[in-house]
Design a protein around this motif. Structure first.
Motif, PDB file in Angstrom:
ATOM      1  N   UNK A   8       0.840  -1.209   0.000  1.00 19.40           N
ATOM      2  CA  UNK A   8       0.000   0.000   0.000  1.00 19.40           C
ATOM      3  C   UNK A   8       0.872   1.256   0.000  1.00 19.40           C
ATOM      4  N   UNK A   9       1.970   1.181   0.756  1.00 13.12           N
ATOM      5  CA  UNK A   9       2.867   2.337   0.829  1.00 13.12           C
ATOM      6  C   UNK A   9       3.485   2.644  -0.532  1.00 13.12           C
ATOM      7  N   UNK A  10       3.829   1.588  -1.258  1.00  9.99           N
ATOM      8  CA  UNK A  10       4.514   1.763  -2.538  1.00  9.99           C
ATOM      9  C   UNK A  10       3.599   1.461  -3.730  1.00  9.99           C
ATOM     10  N   UNK A  11       2.304   1.765  -3.575  1.00  2.00           N
ATOM     11  CA  UNK A  11       1.398   1.669  -4.724  1.00  2.00           C
ATOM     12  C   UNK A  11       1.816   2.729  -5.745  1.00  2.00           C
ATOM     13  N   UNK A  75       0.510  16.730  -6.860  1.00  2.00           N
ATOM     14  CA  UNK A  75       0.790  17.870  -5.974  1.00  2.00           C
ATOM     15  C   UNK A  75      -0.431  18.752  -5.745  1.00  2.00           C
ATOM     16  N   UNK A  76      -1.327  18.810  -6.757  1.00  2.00           N
ATOM     17  CA  UNK A  76      -2.512  19.664  -6.620  1.00  2.00           C
ATOM     18  C   UNK A  76      -3.492  19.062  -5.623  1.00  2.00           C
ATOM     19  N   UNK A  77      -4.479  19.862  -5.214  1.00  2.00           N
ATOM     20  CA  UNK A  77      -5.456  19.420  -4.216  1.00  2.00           C
ATOM     21  C   UNK A  77      -6.277  18.234  -4.705  1.00  2.00           C
ATOM     22  N   UNK A  78      -6.608  18.223  -5.996  1.00  2.00           N
ATOM     23  CA  UNK A  78      -7.441  17.124  -6.533  1.00  2.00           C
ATOM     24  C   UNK A  78      -6.656  15.813  -6.509  1.00  2.00           C
ATOM     25  N   UNK A  79      -5.400  15.860  -6.964  1.00  2.00           N
ATOM     26  CA  UNK A  79      -4.583  14.627  -6.979  1.00  2.00           C
ATOM     27  C   UNK A  79      -4.411  14.089  -5.567  1.00  2.00           C
ATOM     28  N   UNK A  82      -7.796  12.618  -4.309  1.00  2.00           N
ATOM     29  CA  UNK A  82      -8.098  11.283  -4.872  1.00  2.00           C
ATOM     30  C   UNK A  82      -7.194  10.235  -4.233  1.00  2.00           C
ATOM     31  N   UNK A  83      -5.940  10.612  -3.945  1.00  2.00           N
ATOM     32  CA  UNK A  83      -4.992   9.672  -3.360  1.00  2.00           C
ATOM     33  C   UNK A  83      -5.431   9.250  -1.959  1.00  2.00           C
ATOM     34  N   UNK A  84      -5.939  10.194  -1.151  1.00  2.00           N
ATOM     35  CA  UNK A  84      -6.357   9.833   0.211  1.00  2.00           C
ATOM     36  C   UNK A  84      -7.861   9.580   0.333  1.00  2.00           C
ATOM     37  N   UNK A  85      -8.541   9.422  -0.846  1.00  2.00           N
ATOM     38  CA  UNK A  85      -9.968   9.055  -0.886  1.00  2.00           C
ATOM     39  C   UNK A  85     -10.889  10.084  -0.213  1.00  2.00           C
TER      40      UNK A  85
END
Length: 659
Positions: A8-11, A75-79, A82-85
């Protein structure tokens, strides 16, 4: 904070971090850069190959503030959302637990609403093959024509279960198993980032054990790191995985190849006591033989597998044949299938090992391998002979040249012919004459010694045969009967007549030979105390060919062949063979060198397209003709034929059935 698993850490967060799926990542990079994203995708492939990871990367890339872009900026807020759901525009659905019509209808009702933050709403449906038929039907229309702000990404490990109507509405991408080199590169990156002490060989074993699944490899690495407090070794990996090290497998396989059943079973028993399961051991052996087969027949590299660098493995691959490997794999595969229906799987493993070392079971394979090896050696010798350059013969013999020189010198030294009182031969001529006389004397002595000391093999009556004038064949009617016709018969077969070999090879029956060979050593086992010595004489030889009525048996020594062909011994052996195989079987015993010569001569003529092949006579100094045995005429012979035999003799009369 709770520990987060390595996988999970290195997805992967970008397409560049995806291992082994270049054909897919390159396509999506170009599509995202050129703003050509389709409305529905179907990802299929083995577990742990990056299907869900790529789906999330696509979701970030299409909604990234810097879009269109081939990789999300992360780096943006959307990325980051989405990464942290934390953004609800990317919806991940597990079809295994949400496979009903109601869940799909809920999706269909919500797709019409616009995304809350990003530009697209992305639905990622994992294990989509688990949806029911009604759910698939409910999804069809929405999947075909969704709103412009919706993207569907379906992921599955079993694409054959997806209806064709769904297939036709999606762009399909087939994920492949991650190769060992790609997996090693990714694992090394993780090891470096986490500062893990691990052996290079251990990383390779982890990659090979994962069988193409990147997630499985990272999970195994995580588990092995937790298992040991020191440097991770190969033994640690095998201990966690439950597999057997290459060294132990090599020892077991060598014991099997050397037909040492006791050693092989003892080694496997030791592994079972250590906690290894019998089905897993059989599976490891099958994979080992598979690797051996690949190494022998495919151009492999040392980096492909750690096993390919072992000197013992390389040496074994040179000794073992493909046919023997196929036999081993078939035996193990049958044992593996039988283990599924029993609680005592170790029993079938031991039975398989005993079968693999049994000489009778693999006798036909060993014989075929020996024959192939002999053919290769003969072909190699032929090539060496052909490679020698032709040396032209010397125009003048050395002796002739010396004689001519000496004669010229004598002519120069002698004054005239009249002064020579008599002709005296030169010294060299005398020496040559002396050697010739001595050689002739030796031959005469040896001839007399042979005649005096040795008993003749034949009587005068056996050697002399009736002289018959060669006349054209014509029908002979004796006593006004047309039932039989009498013609001149060919010369009777001698002990080592080449016509025996011709008849067998021209009418050879491979199936009969195989069935006879399978029971060949049982002749000695089933023999009585009276016939045991004769049975052992039979099994000392090798059955080379048969047509069902006549068998050719090969022996190393010509003296053994002469002993076998003695009339009194041959009669007993024919009786044993006929009773054992339940049919009349005659035989011819030949030395190994003679059989190889005649079989190669036959094969050569057969390849040239000849039929009813004739061979050159058998010529071997160690073979002796045996006295002939006169057979009585059967009581059922017609009187007319008996009369013809009395007139012409039994050796020149052949009976054919009339009309």
């Amino acid at each position: 904070m709770a520990y987060k698993a390595l996988y999970r850490t290195y997805r992967p967060a970008t397409f560049d971090e995806i291992a082994g799926q270049e054909h897919i990542t390159k396509t999506f990079k170009n599509a995202l850069k050129n703003n050509k994203i389709a409305h529905a995708y179907l990802f299929s492939g083995p577990r742990g190959t990056g299907k869900t990871s790529i789906a999330k990367i696509i979701a970030k890339a299409v909604n990234c503030e810097k879009a269109p872009i081939e990789n999300p900026c992360n780096e943006c807020d959307i990325c980051r959302g989405i990464e942290d759901n934390s953004i609800s525009d990317v919806i991940e659905i597990d079809a295994a637990s949400n496979n009903g019509v109601d869940e799909i209808r809920e999706i269909r009702d919500k797709v019409k609403y616009l995304p809350g933050v990003g530009k697209y709403k992305v639905y990622i449906i994992d294990e989509v093959h688990m949806l029911s038929t009604g759910a698939f039907n409910a999804l069809l229309k929405t999947l075909e024509e969704p709103p412009k702000h919706v993207i569907f990404i379906l992921a599955t490990t079993e694409p054959h279960k997806i209806p064709a109507t769904i297939h036709s509405r999606c762009q399909r991408f087939d994920f492949r198993g991650v190769s060992v080199p790609d997996m090693i590169a990714r694992l090394n990156t993780i090891v470096k980032e986490e500062n893990i002490a691990v052996e290079k060989e251990a990383i390779k074993v982890i990659a090979e054990s994962a069988e193409g699944g990147m997630r499985d490899a990272i999970s195994l690495l995580d588990q092995v790191v937790s298992y040991t407090d020191t440097k991770v070794t190969v033994l640690d990996v095998h201990a966690i995985k439950g597999t057997v090290s290459n060294e132990k497998l090599l020892n077991i396989v060598n014991s099997i190849f050397e037909n040492n059943a006791i050693s092989a079973i003892k080694q496997l028993d030791d592994l079972v006591l250590l906690g290894k399961e019998a089905p897993r051991l059989v599976d490891n052996l099958i994979k080992f033989y598979r690797d051996l087969l690949i190494f022998k027949n495919v151009n492999t590299e040392e980096n492909d597998q750690l096993l390919f660098t072992e000197p013992t493995f390389i040496d074994l691959s040179k000794k073992i044949s493909n046919n023997l490997i196929f036999f081993y794999i078939d035996t193990l595969n049958k044992a593996q299938n039988d283990m599924k229906w029993t609680n005592n799987s170790k029993l079938f493993m031991e039975l398989a090992l005993i079968k693999m070392v049994d000489k009778v079971e693999k006798q036909e394979i060993v014989i075929a391998d020996e024959f192939k090896s002999l053919k290769e050696e003969i072909e190699d010798l032929r090539q060496k002979i052909d490679s020698y350059k032709y040396v032209p013969p010397v125009e003048k013999n050395f002796i002739e040249e010396k004689l001519e020189q000496q004669q010229n010198q004598q002519e120069d030294d002698q004054p005239s012919f009249e002064e020579i009182p008599s002709f005296k031969p030169s010294t060299l001529e005398k020496e040559i004459e002396k050697e010739v006389v001595e050689e002739i004397a030796k031959k005469e002595d040896s001839r007399e010694e042979h005649i005096i000391d040795k008993k003749p093999l034949y009587t005068k009556e056996d050697i002399e045969e009736p002289v018959v004038k060669e006349e054209p064949e014509e029908e002979i009617n004796l006593f006004n009967t047309t039932i039989e016709e009498v013609i001149i018969k060919k010369t009777p077969y001698s002990t080592y007549d080449i016509r025996y070999v011709e008849d067998v090879l021209n009418n050879a029956n491979r199936e009969v030979k195989i069935s006879m060979n399978m029971r060949w050593f049982d002749i000695e086992r089933e023999a009585t105390s009276t016939n045991l010595s004769f049975a052992r004489m039979i099994t000392e030889g090798r059955l080379c060919a048969t047509d069902g009525k006549m068998a050719i048996i090969e022996y190393l020594s010509p003296s053994l062949c002469n002993r076998m062909m003695k009339p009194e011994i041959k009669k007993q052996i024919i009786k044993i063979l006929s009773e054992f195989y339940n049919k009349e079987i005659d035989f011819l015993a030949l030395p190994k060198v003679v059989w190889e010569e005649k079989s190669q001569e036959f094969i050569k003529k057969w390849k040239q397209g000849e039929t009813n092949i004739r061979l050159s006579p058998i010529n071997h100094s160690g073979l002796k003709e045996m006295p002939k045995i006169k057979h009585d005429i059967e009581d059922m012979t017609p009187d007319s034929v008996k009369e013809a035999i009395n007139i012409f003799g039994s050796d020149v009369v052949k009976v054919k059935k009339g009309e």
